[in-house]
Design an enzyme around this catalytic site. Structure first.
Site, PDB file in Angstrom:
ATOM      1  N   ALA A 108       0.821  -1.216   0.000  1.00 56.17           N
ATOM      2  CA  ALA A 108       0.000   0.000   0.000  1.00 56.17           C
ATOM      3  C   ALA A 108       0.850   1.259   0.000  1.00 56.17           C
ATOM      4  O   ALA A 108       0.580   2.207  -0.747  1.00 56.17           O
ATOM      5  CB  ALA A 108      -0.937  -0.006   1.211  1.00 56.17           C
ATOM      6  N   VAL A 109       1.892   1.294   0.840  1.00 57.96           N
ATOM      7  CA  VAL A 109       2.743   2.485   0.907  1.00 57.96           C
ATOM      8  C   VAL A 109       3.585   2.601  -0.357  1.00 57.96           C
ATOM      9  O   VAL A 109       3.766   3.697  -0.907  1.00 57.96           O
ATOM     10  CB  VAL A 109       3.631   2.457   2.164  1.00 57.96           C
ATOM     11  CG1 VAL A 109       4.617   3.634   2.176  1.00 57.96           C
ATOM     12  CG2 VAL A 109       2.768   2.495   3.426  1.00 57.96           C
TER      13      VAL A 109
ATOM     14  N   ARG B  43      13.777   4.511  14.208  1.00 59.42           N
ATOM     15  CA  ARG B  43      13.171   5.748  14.701  1.00 59.42           C
ATOM     16  C   ARG B  43      13.791   6.255  16.000  1.00 59.42           C
ATOM     17  O   ARG B  43      13.975   7.460  16.178  1.00 59.42           O
ATOM     18  CB  ARG B  43      11.660   5.554  14.885  1.00 59.42           C
ATOM     19  CG  ARG B  43      10.902   5.452  13.587  1.00 59.42           C
ATOM     20  CD  ARG B  43       9.425   5.209  13.839  1.00 59.42           C
ATOM     21  NE  ARG B  43       8.715   4.928  12.586  1.00 59.42           N
ATOM     22  CZ  ARG B  43       7.590   4.251  12.519  1.00 59.42           C
ATOM     23  NH1 ARG B  43       7.027   3.777  13.633  1.00 59.42           N
ATOM     24  NH2 ARG B  43       7.008   4.033  11.352  1.00 59.42           N
TER      25      ARG B  43
ATOM     26  N   CYS C  11       2.643   6.677  11.708  1.00 60.58           N
ATOM     27  CA  CYS C  11       1.590   7.458  11.053  1.00 60.58           C
ATOM     28  C   CYS C  11       0.801   8.317  12.043  1.00 60.58           C
ATOM     29  O   CYS C  11       0.547   9.502  11.787  1.00 60.58           O
ATOM     30  CB  CYS C  11       0.662   6.540  10.272  1.00 60.58           C
ATOM     31  SG  CYS C  11       0.042   5.130  11.206  1.00 60.58           S
TER      32      CYS C  11
ATOM     33  N   GLN D 193      -8.057   4.420  14.589  1.00 64.80           N
ATOM     34  CA  GLN D 193      -7.199   4.108  13.463  1.00 64.80           C
ATOM     35  C   GLN D 193      -7.838   3.143  12.465  1.00 64.80           C
ATOM     36  O   GLN D 193      -8.385   2.102  12.848  1.00 64.80           O
ATOM     37  CB  GLN D 193      -5.856   3.569  13.963  1.00 64.80           C
ATOM     38  CG  GLN D 193      -5.101   4.603  14.772  1.00 64.80           C
ATOM     39  CD  GLN D 193      -3.740   4.146  15.266  1.00 64.80           C
ATOM     40  OE1 GLN D 193      -3.334   4.485  16.374  1.00 64.80           O
ATOM     41  NE2 GLN D 193      -3.008   3.385  14.466  1.00 64.80           N
TER      42      GLN D 193
ATOM     43  N   LYS E  55       5.001   4.382  20.921  1.00 59.80           N
ATOM     44  CA  LYS E  55       5.604   5.060  19.764  1.00 59.80           C
ATOM     45  C   LYS E  55       5.180   6.525  19.745  1.00 59.80           C
ATOM     46  O   LYS E  55       5.993   7.422  19.501  1.00 59.80           O
ATOM     47  CB  LYS E  55       5.151   4.395  18.458  1.00 59.80           C
ATOM     48  CG  LYS E  55       5.807   3.073  18.136  1.00 59.80           C
ATOM     49  CD  LYS E  55       5.190   2.487  16.858  1.00 59.80           C
ATOM     50  CE  LYS E  55       5.713   1.095  16.557  1.00 59.80           C
ATOM     51  NZ  LYS E  55       5.038   0.507  15.356  1.00 59.80           N
TER      52      LYS E  55
ATOM     53  N   HIS F  85      -6.777   8.050   9.700  1.00 60.10           N
ATOM     54  CA  HIS F  85      -6.797   7.940  11.163  1.00 60.10           C
ATOM     55  C   HIS F  85      -7.366   9.221  11.768  1.00 60.10           C
ATOM     56  O   HIS F  85      -7.096  10.329  11.286  1.00 60.10           O
ATOM     57  CB  HIS F  85      -5.373   7.752  11.709  1.00 60.10           C
ATOM     58  CG  HIS F  85      -4.769   6.416  11.414  1.00 60.10           C
ATOM     59  ND1 HIS F  85      -5.459   5.368  10.866  1.00 60.10           N
ATOM     60  CD2 HIS F  85      -3.490   5.961  11.626  1.00 60.10           C
ATOM     61  CE1 HIS F  85      -4.649   4.321  10.743  1.00 60.10           C
ATOM     62  NE2 HIS F  85      -3.456   4.659  11.182  1.00 60.10           N
TER      63      HIS F  85
ATOM     64  N   GLN G 143      -3.445   8.216   6.742  1.00 64.73           N
ATOM     65  CA  GLN G 143      -2.219   7.646   7.309  1.00 64.73           C
ATOM     66  C   GLN G 143      -1.315   7.010   6.261  1.00 64.73           C
ATOM     67  O   GLN G 143      -0.144   6.769   6.519  1.00 64.73           O
ATOM     68  CB  GLN G 143      -2.559   6.633   8.415  1.00 64.73           C
ATOM     69  CG  GLN G 143      -2.819   5.212   7.977  1.00 64.73           C
ATOM     70  CD  GLN G 143      -4.163   5.007   7.298  1.00 64.73           C
ATOM     71  OE1 GLN G 143      -4.939   5.935   7.123  1.00 64.73           O
ATOM     72  NE2 GLN G 143      -4.441   3.773   6.910  1.00 64.73           N
TER      73      GLN G 143
END
Length: 343
Positions: free
Chosen positions: A14-15, A99, A128, A155, A219, A248, A321
């Site tokens: 999807a991304v 991250r 996201c 979400q 996160k 979201h 998102q």
């Protein structure tokens, strides 16, 4: 304009597909484009801007002569990012792998673009939900330092992948046809128990960690503090999966060190790049996933005073998102680097 050799790792997901949509929409200056995925997806043909591209199996050598490597996320990031950097590519990574690495910048370009210059080959894209919240917090934070944030998220299932979308479809159809409902994906396919998402909400995203918070909730805490470089900002989160396909939503309560009026907040948010103020209760105007899906901006509304405490506001924030929460943010990092001669 100079053009760049671009690789997309995870091009069939999807991304990855959103990367392609945005590269075309934004006229991103690519020269050669390499589409990479797992062995399972290798050989697929993707038509992009009138040309057929064959998806290649990702290997370390896939990143030779690549300038910008856009990683769609997943375990492949840890495996291939070092190789891409070794070959001289800048990796912009959507996974959680880097991250919280103190040597890796965690960037939302509208919020902390200065961090990009500190990269050593890898730049991390935040979670996201974190990105969507950070966009709403930034103009307010600059006006009056934030003491504390309480956020609850709603979400979409697409955040859990195509399989979760399909499962929502199948469950709704089963209920309509009065058939038994099967659940095998949510909260996570790796967990021992699964729940129906159709006509339900699940207050559990990712795995539980210390203190019975979920990894997704933590996160939002740790990433937001890193992005703002403010580890005194108190943040607590509850993340919930809802039966929505895309976009979201977040209910955010913000306590400031000094007063920020509702009118001030509206003015600041309306002027902030990448934010659209959608707030007119008299006309029943407020952000909703139905209208924010496939949009690039983060939408903010329902801005009101918190009557229970001094110097606090409530916001309702909605963003796609897959776009701003993932692919768009990563591509904006690349665009910033190009504009400022950082690549």
């Amino acid at each position: 304009m100079k053009k760049y050799n671009v690789a997309i790792l995870g091009a069939t997901g999807a991304v990855g597909q959103e990367f392609l949509n945005l590269i075309e929409e934004r006229n991103f200056p690519y020269d050669n484009l390499k589409l990479l995925a797992s062995k399972r997806s290798a050989g697929k043909i993707i038509n992009f801007m009138g040309k057929n591209f064959t998806v290649e199996e990702a290997t370390d050598d896939s990143f030779k002569n690549i300038d910008i490597a856009l990683f769609a996320g997943g375990s492949a990031s840890t495996k291939f990012a070092p190789a891409a950097v070794k070959y001289g590519a800048v990796v912009i990574d959507n996974s959680s792998a880097f991250r919280m690495d103190p040597t890796v910048p965690l960037v939302v370009p509208e919020v902390n673009p200065e961090a990009i210059q500190q990269h050593k080959g890898i730049i991390a894209n935040p979670n996201c939900s974190t990105i969507i919240m950070a966009m709403a917090l930034k103009p307010l934070y600059d006006q009056a330092k934030i003491k504390r944030v309480v956020v609850s998220t709603y979400q979409a299932v697409s955040g859990a992948g195509k399989e979760a979308i399909d499962e929502l479809d199948n469950q709704v159809q089963a209920i309509v046809e009065n058939r038994p409902v099967e659940a095998t994906i949510l909260p996570s396919s790796s967990l021992p128990k699964h729940y129906q998402i159709a006509f339900n909400v699940i207050p559990h995203i990712d795995v539980f960690v210390e203190g019975d918070y979920t990894k997704e909730e933590m996160k939002m805490v740790h990433e937001t503090q890193k992005i703002f470089n403010d580890y005194t900002m108190g943040i607590t989160a509850t993340t919930v999966r809802v039966p929505i396909y895309r976009s979201h939503s977040e209910s955010i309560n913000i306590e400031f060190e000094k007063e920020v009026s509702v009118d001030q907040a509206k003015e600041l948010l309306a002027a902030f790049p990448g934010v659209i103020l959608q707030d007119n209760p008299a006309e029943m105007l407020y952000p909703m996933p139905l209208f924010t899906s496939n949009q690039n901006e983060v939408f903010v509304g329902r801005i009101r005073k918190d009557n229970s405490i001094q110097n606090a506001l409530n916001l309702w924030v909605v963003g796609d998102q897959i776009r701003k929460g993932a692919a768009l943010n990563a591509l904006q990092i690349a665009e910033y680097m190009i504009k400022h001669n950082l690549i």
